[in-house]
Scaffold this motif. Structure first.
Motif, PDB file in Angstrom:
ATOM      1  N   ASN A 145       0.824  -1.215   0.000  1.00 44.84           N
ATOM      2  CA  ASN A 145       0.000   0.000   0.000  1.00 44.84           C
ATOM      3  C   ASN A 145       0.853   1.257   0.000  1.00 44.84           C
ATOM      4  O   ASN A 145       0.355   2.359   0.251  1.00 44.84           O
ATOM      5  N   ILE A 146       2.151   1.085  -0.240  1.00 40.83           N
ATOM      6  CA  ILE A 146       3.037   2.252  -0.322  1.00 40.83           C
ATOM      7  C   ILE A 146       2.763   2.961  -1.647  1.00 40.83           C
ATOM      8  O   ILE A 146       2.736   2.326  -2.708  1.00 40.83           O
ATOM      9  N   PRO A 147       2.553   4.283  -1.612  1.00 39.08           N
ATOM     10  CA  PRO A 147       2.207   4.982  -2.858  1.00 39.08           C
ATOM     11  C   PRO A 147       3.294   4.908  -3.922  1.00 39.08           C
ATOM     12  O   PRO A 147       2.999   4.786  -5.106  1.00 39.08           O
ATOM     13  N   ASP A 148       4.574   4.991  -3.508  1.00 40.21           N
ATOM     14  CA  ASP A 148       5.641   5.066  -4.504  1.00 40.21           C
ATOM     15  C   ASP A 148       6.887   4.354  -3.986  1.00 40.21           C
ATOM     16  O   ASP A 148       7.534   4.848  -3.038  1.00 40.21           O
ATOM     17  N   PRO A 149       7.262   3.211  -4.517  1.00 39.24           N
ATOM     18  CA  PRO A 149       6.536   2.466  -5.549  1.00 39.24           C
ATOM     19  C   PRO A 149       5.518   1.553  -4.898  1.00 39.24           C
ATOM     20  O   PRO A 149       5.733   1.082  -3.781  1.00 39.24           O
TER      21      PRO A 149
END
Length: 199
Positions: free
Chosen positions: A47-51
């Motif tokens: 659920n980490i936005p990037d990456p």
């Protein structure tokens, strides 16, 4: 985490608190694939936005293993006559996943001979699923039982010598006697004459 068939990750998902960590089991499974190299990756979705995801490369190198077998697994000549050669085909097989080298096939009985295939090779390399056929030739010199061992010498890692039981029974050959020793007849046209032959 998503993985190829030859990889397994456990657990398949988890929640890791801030500052924490979690160990995952990554299991490589060679199966029965033989000599091969597999290239793949453990695909991690987060659920980490990037990456949002990451691929961890994975390589599996599989070394095939030779496995020696014979057909038949034991040899029974049953009842045979003294003084006559009796031949049985004897196949050495590779039922493994890697190449098998056969160094020699030997007999512990002086009257049981191992006839090699017609070849100039001193040893035989058998690919997986293939076989080399020898002949076992028994020449019994006298009446009595055969209780011998034929041994296959190879580079099978867990069975470098494979013993095969060879049995049989030799009996005297029958001798044909007959009487009379010859026939002679003189007939006129249309006549029939009967003689008797005793065996």
């Amino acid at each position: 985490a998503r993985v190829p068939d030859w990889l397994a990750v456990s657990p398949s998902s988890a929640t890791i608190p801030p500052g924490g960590f979690r160990d995952f089991d990554v299991v490589f499974n060679a199966g029965d694939s033989g000599d091969r190299v597999f290239l793949g990756a453990v695909h991690i979705d987060t659920n980490i936005p990037d990456p949002p995801f990451i691929d961890v490369p994975a390589t599996l190198t599989v070394f095939g293993v030779a496995d020696v077998a014979t057909d038949p697994e034991m040899v029974d000549y049953e009842t045979r006559f003294v003084g006559y050669p009796h031949v049985v085909p004897f196949a050495v097989q590779n039922v493994g996943t890697g190449a098998l080298t056969v160094y020699d096939v030997t007999s512990n009985d002086p009257n049981l001979f191992v006839d090699e295939p017609i070849s100039t090779a001193r040893e035989y390399i058998i690919e997986p699923g293939e076989q080399v056929t020898y002949n076992l030739r028994w020449l019994p010199p006298a009446p009595g039982p055969l209780d011998a061992i034929v041994t296959v010498h190879s580079d099978d890692p867990d069975e470098p010598t494979l013993d095969v039981s060879v049995i049989g029974m030799a009996i005297p050959a029958p001798i044909l006697g007959y009487s009379p020793g010859s026939f002679s007849e003189a007939l006129f046209v249309g006549e029939v004459s009967t003689h008797y032959l005793q065996l």
